[in-house]
Design an enzyme around this catalytic site. Sequence first.
Site, mmCIF file in Angstrom:
data_model
loop_
_atom_site.group_PDB
_atom_site.id
_atom_site.type_symbol
_atom_site.label_atom_id
_atom_site.label_comp_id
_atom_site.label_asym_id
_atom_site.label_seq_id
_atom_site.Cartn_x
_atom_site.Cartn_y
_atom_site.Cartn_z
ATOM 1 N N SER A 140 0.847 -1.189 0.000
ATOM 2 C CA SER A 140 0.000 0.000 0.000
ATOM 3 C C SER A 140 0.881 1.237 0.000
ATOM 4 C CB SER A 140 -0.872 0.031 1.256
ATOM 5 O OG SER A 140 -1.493 1.296 1.409
ATOM 6 N N TYR A 152 -1.084 -0.921 10.012
ATOM 7 C CA TYR A 152 -1.258 -1.210 8.576
ATOM 8 C C TYR A 152 0.013 -0.841 7.799
ATOM 9 C CZ TYR A 152 -3.841 -1.088 4.078
ATOM 10 O OH TYR A 152 -4.288 -1.286 2.792
ATOM 11 N N ALA A 153 0.596 0.319 8.129
ATOM 12 C CA ALA A 153 1.824 0.750 7.445
ATOM 13 C C ALA A 153 2.953 -0.249 7.688
ATOM 14 C CB ALA A 153 2.231 2.143 7.924
ATOM 15 N N ALA A 154 3.044 -0.736 8.940
ATOM 16 C CA ALA A 154 4.096 -1.710 9.265
ATOM 17 C C ALA A 154 3.879 -2.999 8.481
ATOM 18 C CB ALA A 154 4.100 -1.986 10.770
ATOM 19 N N LYS A 156 2.249 -3.381 5.621
ATOM 20 C CA LYS A 156 2.420 -3.176 4.178
ATOM 21 C C LYS A 156 3.878 -2.900 3.807
ATOM 22 C CE LYS A 156 -1.859 -3.873 2.961
ATOM 23 N NZ LYS A 156 -2.209 -5.164 2.342
HETATM 24 P P1 NDP Z 1 -11.900 -5.094 0.872
HETATM 25 O O1 NDP Z 1 -12.101 -4.895 2.332
HETATM 26 O O2 NDP Z 1 -12.898 -4.570 -0.089
HETATM 27 O O3 NDP Z 1 -11.668 -6.664 0.565
HETATM 28 C C1 NDP Z 1 -10.773 -7.419 1.308
HETATM 29 C C2 NDP Z 1 -11.259 -8.844 1.350
HETATM 30 O O4 NDP Z 1 -10.346 -9.615 2.156
HETATM 31 C C3 NDP Z 1 -12.640 -8.958 2.016
HETATM 32 O O5 NDP Z 1 -13.488 -9.811 1.275
HETATM 33 C C4 NDP Z 1 -12.304 -9.543 3.380
HETATM 34 O O6 NDP Z 1 -13.331 -10.302 3.958
HETATM 35 C C5 NDP Z 1 -11.121 -10.424 3.019
HETATM 36 N N1 NDP Z 1 -10.402 -10.844 4.213
HETATM 37 C C6 NDP Z 1 -10.178 -10.135 5.343
HETATM 38 N N2 NDP Z 1 -9.547 -10.882 6.250
HETATM 39 C C7 NDP Z 1 -9.356 -12.099 5.686
HETATM 40 C C8 NDP Z 1 -8.759 -13.300 6.132
HETATM 41 N N3 NDP Z 1 -8.237 -13.415 7.380
HETATM 42 N N4 NDP Z 1 -8.706 -14.370 5.293
HETATM 43 C C9 NDP Z 1 -9.242 -14.276 4.066
HETATM 44 N N5 NDP Z 1 -9.841 -13.175 3.579
HETATM 45 C C10 NDP Z 1 -9.896 -12.085 4.387
HETATM 46 O O7 NDP Z 1 -10.455 -4.493 0.563
HETATM 47 P P2 NDP Z 1 -9.810 -3.894 -0.786
HETATM 48 O O8 NDP Z 1 -10.292 -4.617 -1.978
HETATM 49 O O9 NDP Z 1 -9.902 -2.437 -0.711
HETATM 50 O O10 NDP Z 1 -8.274 -4.258 -0.509
HETATM 51 C C11 NDP Z 1 -7.656 -5.429 -1.041
HETATM 52 C C12 NDP Z 1 -6.171 -5.378 -0.690
HETATM 53 O O11 NDP Z 1 -5.601 -4.181 -1.213
HETATM 54 C C13 NDP Z 1 -5.906 -5.357 0.810
HETATM 55 O O12 NDP Z 1 -4.725 -6.078 1.105
HETATM 56 C C14 NDP Z 1 -5.686 -3.887 1.089
HETATM 57 O O13 NDP Z 1 -4.926 -3.682 2.236
HETATM 58 C C15 NDP Z 1 -4.973 -3.461 -0.182
HETATM 59 N N6 NDP Z 1 -5.049 -2.032 -0.456
HETATM 60 C C16 NDP Z 1 -6.272 -1.415 -0.636
HETATM 61 C C17 NDP Z 1 -6.318 -0.054 -0.884
HETATM 62 C C18 NDP Z 1 -7.600 0.685 -1.088
HETATM 63 O O14 NDP Z 1 -7.552 1.918 -1.195
HETATM 64 N N7 NDP Z 1 -8.750 0.044 -1.173
HETATM 65 C C19 NDP Z 1 -5.079 0.744 -0.956
HETATM 66 C C20 NDP Z 1 -3.870 0.000 -0.767
HETATM 67 C C21 NDP Z 1 -3.867 -1.342 -0.531
HETATM 68 P P3 NDP Z 1 -14.308 -9.547 5.025
HETATM 69 O O15 NDP Z 1 -15.156 -8.617 4.211
HETATM 70 O O16 NDP Z 1 -15.046 -10.677 5.648
HETATM 71 O O17 NDP Z 1 -13.413 -8.818 5.992
#
Ligand code: NDP
Length: 250
Positions: A140, A152-154, A156
């Site tokens: 991120s 989160y920063a740590a 990522k």
């Molecule tokens: P969302 O929250 O829309 O989707 C993340 C998905 O991961 C959800 O379906 C969530 O399920 C699932 N999830 C959470 N915990 C677990 C787990 N323990 N095991 C399996 N699945 C899990 O996030 P985004 O699409 O926005 O983000 C996707 C990735 O991109 C993440 O890693 C995020 O940190 C990264 N990112 C996103 C940014 C943004 O601006 N959106 C910016 C930078 C990075 P549930 O809904 O049940 O929690």
Amino acid sequence: MNRFTGKVAVVTGAAQGIGAATAVQLAAEGAAVAALDRNAPDKTVEQIIAAGATARSYVCDVTDRASVQSVFDQVATDLGQPHILINNAGITRDDMFFRLSEDDWNAVLSVNLTGAYHCAQVAQKFMVAQRYGKIVSLSSRSALGNRGQANYAAAKAGIQGLTATLAIELGPYNINVNAVAPGYIATAMTAATANRVGLTAEEHQQTVAERTPLGRVGQPEEVAAVIAFLASDEASYVSGQTLYVNGGAR
Ligand code: NDP
């Protein structure tokens, strides 16, 4: 394009947002996609199958090593041994550092960083055996520092170190390991952030758009396109890199 014909791709956190968009894109280009999430990502899989492509849905909590191992074994039986892993599952638990609880620290590290470790370590066994693999993990822009996101920063920033190291260790087995670092992407995750600061998703996006050189926030499909490039043989000599996908923000 059919860059993934004959390939099996595992996408974690595939129920929504960037993970769902990535699963759809990889499948549209020929991959058999294993869509993993902690709740069955059935909607994503239905969308892929309706478009005539191949996908299966799996319940998998990436923080649980035993669950990761058994789901990967099941994927290998159902679809074939994985060639591509997208470490996308992620959560936020934002708070100012002085009051950041140990629970929120551990939860974020455990999904965003330890989850990627579990999946990559299980996946690399298949990849080493077949002398082919692509691992793309979600870092991120926050890895560079972001108020209220020490946990989160740590995590990522940890993804970037993990990526650079796995590229060194797995490169000899023809495995490319890269990361993408999105800026603000319009998903449920950023909508929840907006909610926490008392704004609607649209209002929050507007404030971010105003300080972003491209003048708007990103869409999940714009990240999925970059992930797909890094997971493809077009990026065959790219490894150990983190590619920022953030509309030009510094
Ligand atoms: P969302 O929250 O829309 O989707 C993340 C998905 O991961 C959800 O379906 C969530 O399920 C699932 N999830 C959470 N915990 C677990 C787990 N323990 N095991 C399996 N699945 C899990 O996030 P985004 O699409 O926005 O983000 C996707 C990735 O991109 C993440 O890693 C995020 O940190 C990264 N990112 C996103 C940014 C943004 O601006 N959106 C910016 C930078 C990075 P549930 O809904 O049940 O929690």
